[in-house]
Design an enzyme around this catalytic site. Structure first.
Site, PDB file in Angstrom:
ATOM      1  CG  HIS A 140      -0.600   1.644  -3.492  1.00 60.03           C
ATOM      2  ND1 HIS A 140      -1.846   1.342  -2.996  1.00 60.03           N
ATOM      3  CD2 HIS A 140      -0.182   0.521  -4.134  1.00 60.03           C
ATOM      4  CE1 HIS A 140      -2.160   0.092  -3.315  1.00 60.03           C
ATOM      5  NE2 HIS A 140      -1.160  -0.425  -3.995  1.00 60.03           N
ATOM      6  CG  ASP A 149      -2.242   0.701   0.968  1.00 61.28           C
ATOM      7  OD1 ASP A 149      -2.209   1.744   0.292  1.00 61.28           O
ATOM      8  OD2 ASP A 149      -3.303   0.274   1.462  1.00 61.28           O
TER       9      ASP A 149
END
Ligand SMILES: *[C@@H]1O[C@H](CO)[C@@H](O)[C@H](O)[C@H]1NC(C)=O
Ligand SMILES: *[C@@H]1O[C@H](CO)[C@@H](O)[C@H](O)[C@H]1NC(C)=O
Ligand SMILES: *[C@@H]1O[C@H](CO)[C@@H](O)[C@H](O)[C@H]1NC(C)=O
Ligand SMILES: *[C@@H]1O[C@H](CO)[C@@H](O)[C@H](O)[C@H]1NC(C)=O
Ligand SMILES: *[C@@H]1O[C@H](CO)[C@@H](O)[C@H](O)[C@H]1NC(C)=O
Ligand SMILES: *[C@@H]1O[C@H](CO)[C@@H](O)[C@H](O)[C@H]1NC(C)=O
Ligand SMILES: *[C@@H]1O[C@H](CO)[C@@H](O)[C@H](O)[C@H]1NC(C)=O
Length: 401
Positions: A246, A223
């Site tokens: 991310h 993430d």
């Protein structure tokens, strides 16, 4: 001089001496082994750890809780709470801490939690092993409708004046580190890793906190490498290598309700390796109760290697459709991107998609050199919508401002 009077002075002198030793001498050590910890990697050590913490926290000078090197300690969910009596607490993790794998132990918000502590150092070159692999399937809410919120590896709540450095965190069940309601905290030389496809394993998440520094760290997760949430102000991020993951994100903001402003973020000398996004600002296109603002961000000296969306402001963020797509009420202003180079994994290397009703203000692109892919797929492009600003210096892709 009467004997009692003399003794009185001796006592006073001795207590002054003790006081001086306690505040300036080496810290007093509280080794978890002396509180009955069993380093077999299986026995729950929460109780001995808590006992060591309690005594350290009650010590009136500098105190150090020590988790010794070369040993593996299993610990269930545990909270180290202040305020403490002394003026400095150290928590030295030199060994490995292992989180439980038993699903009945997943129903806690955090694994290791520090709260209400002033002047804290957490370090020691040890490892926090969140044992996330066994838990990640529970996190898939599409397959598991009762998906629980899994525990965060290390969380700091209302901690002030802290240093967290030289630690390794692997395979968290949820986020690796959360910093909430904290002030004056520096994080450095941290190595965070989890597989690129592990759900919600953010590296460092910061909310409602001020004056936070993150430096010299390596973060690869499934993430965001770093995510900054409402109420976060004055954060310096430098010398961070991010990927997989991310990227470094501001937001998501404006999902609903009342949100505090977010401002003053500097991201400098960072590297992104194969991340889905690079430097990202994301706000939901959802109806909010109130307007809010996000401003004063600088991204400088950043290298991107095959990054999906190297530079992106997305005010129509909607990872889980359907969304209402009303214009975002988050006003973004004063964002500078300076000296950002490398390669984009998608054709649109620069995306500035702002709110229709609150266009972004004063966005500056300066010396941008991002190519599309490595081959001959054509030039990278830039997309602007509802954005005011200007471009300076070299612009590849051609600026849309
Ligand atoms: C924090 O600890 C350091 C080192 O012991 C000490 O010098 C400093 O005075 C402490 N700060 C506060 C606010 O107590
Ligand atoms: C964090 O780092 C900054 C910059 O090096 C420094 O000014 C500040 O005093 C540090 N804060 C703490 C709590 O160590
Ligand atoms: C960071 O941790 C990962 C996974 O544990 C390891 O493979 C890597 O060598 C570490 N990097 C550094 C610089 O310590
Ligand atoms: C952030 O950087 C600025 C400018 O270098 C510095 O004044 C400030 O103390 C830094 N803050 C932190 C928390 O590192
Ligand atoms: C930039 O960051 C890298 C680590 O990612 C570090 O090795 C290098 O010294 C940093 N450069 C500067 C000028 O701080
Ligand atoms: C944006 O930057 C300008 C010029 O530096 C400054 O005057 C203004 O206050 C900033 N906006 C916000 C919301 O801080
Ligand atoms: C832009 O990057 C390319 C390689 O990706 C390089 O060949 C070129 O010299 C760079 N241009 C400038 C002005 O830095």
């Amino acid at each position: 001089m009467s004997e009692t009077f003399f003794l009185g002075w001796v006592c006073l002198l001795m207590s002054l001496l003790q006081c001086t030793v306690e505040s300036h001498g080496p810290p007093k050590s509280f080794n978890v082994m002396e509180y009955g910890a069993i380093a077999d990697g299986a026995t729950d050590n929460s109780e001995p750890f808590l006992k060591a913490w309690k005594e350290a926290c009650e010590w009136k000078g500098r105190a150090r809780v020590l988790v010794p090197q070369g040993k593996i300690f299993m610990v269930n969910s545990i909270m180290f709470e202040g305020p403490c009596e002394g003026h400095e607490m150290e928590f030295v993790i030199s060994g490995t801490l292992k989180a439980p794998t038993d699903p009945s132990k997943f129903l806690t918000e955090n694994w290791i939690n520090f709260r209400y502590i002033d002047n804290l150092t957490v370090s020691g070159s040890g490892t926090l092993d969140g044992q996330g692999k066994v838990a990640w399937p529970y996190n898939d809410c599409r397959k598991n409708p009762h998906c629980p919120a899994l525990p965060v590896t290390m969380r700091f709540d209302f901690v002030r004046n802290a240093r967290v450095h030289h630690l390794r965190s692997i395979d968290s069940k949820n986020a690796h580190f959360i910093i909430f309601g904290c002030q004056d905290m520096n994080i450095s030389n941290i190595n965070i890793s989890a597989p690129g496809d592990s759900p919600n394993t953010d590296g460092i998440k910061i909310g409602n906190s001020q004056r936070i520094g993150i430096a010299h760290s390596i973060i690869g997760t499934g993430d965001d490498c770093i995510a900054m949430l409402p109420g976060t102000r004055e954060v310096n991020i430098s010398d961070v290598v991010c990927g997989p993951g991310h990227g470094i994100s501001i937001g998501s903001l404006g999902k609903s309700g009342d949100e505090d402003v977010l401002s003053g973020i500097v991201v400098k000398n960072c590297t992104f390796l194969g991340t889905s996004d690079g430097v990202r600002i994301k706000t939901w296109a959802n109806p909010m109760l109130k307007d809010t603002q996000a401003f004063n961000f600088v991204y400088e000296d950043i290298f991107m290697d095959n990054v999906g969306n190297p530079i992106i402001i997305d005010q129509q963020y909607c990872p889980v459709p359907p969304c209402k797509f009303v214009p975002s009420r988050v006003q973004i202003s004063n964002v500078t991107y300076r000296n950002i180079w490398g390669s984009s994994g998608s054709k649109v290397a620069v995306t500035l998609r702002c709110s229709q009703t609150r266009p972004c203000n004063n966005v500056v692109l300066e010396d941008i050199n991002l190519s599309y892919g490595r081959g001959n797929e054509g030039n990278a492009t830039a997309l602007c919508s509802h954005v005011n600003g200007h471009a300076l210096g070299k612009q590849n892709p051609a600026s849309c401002l």
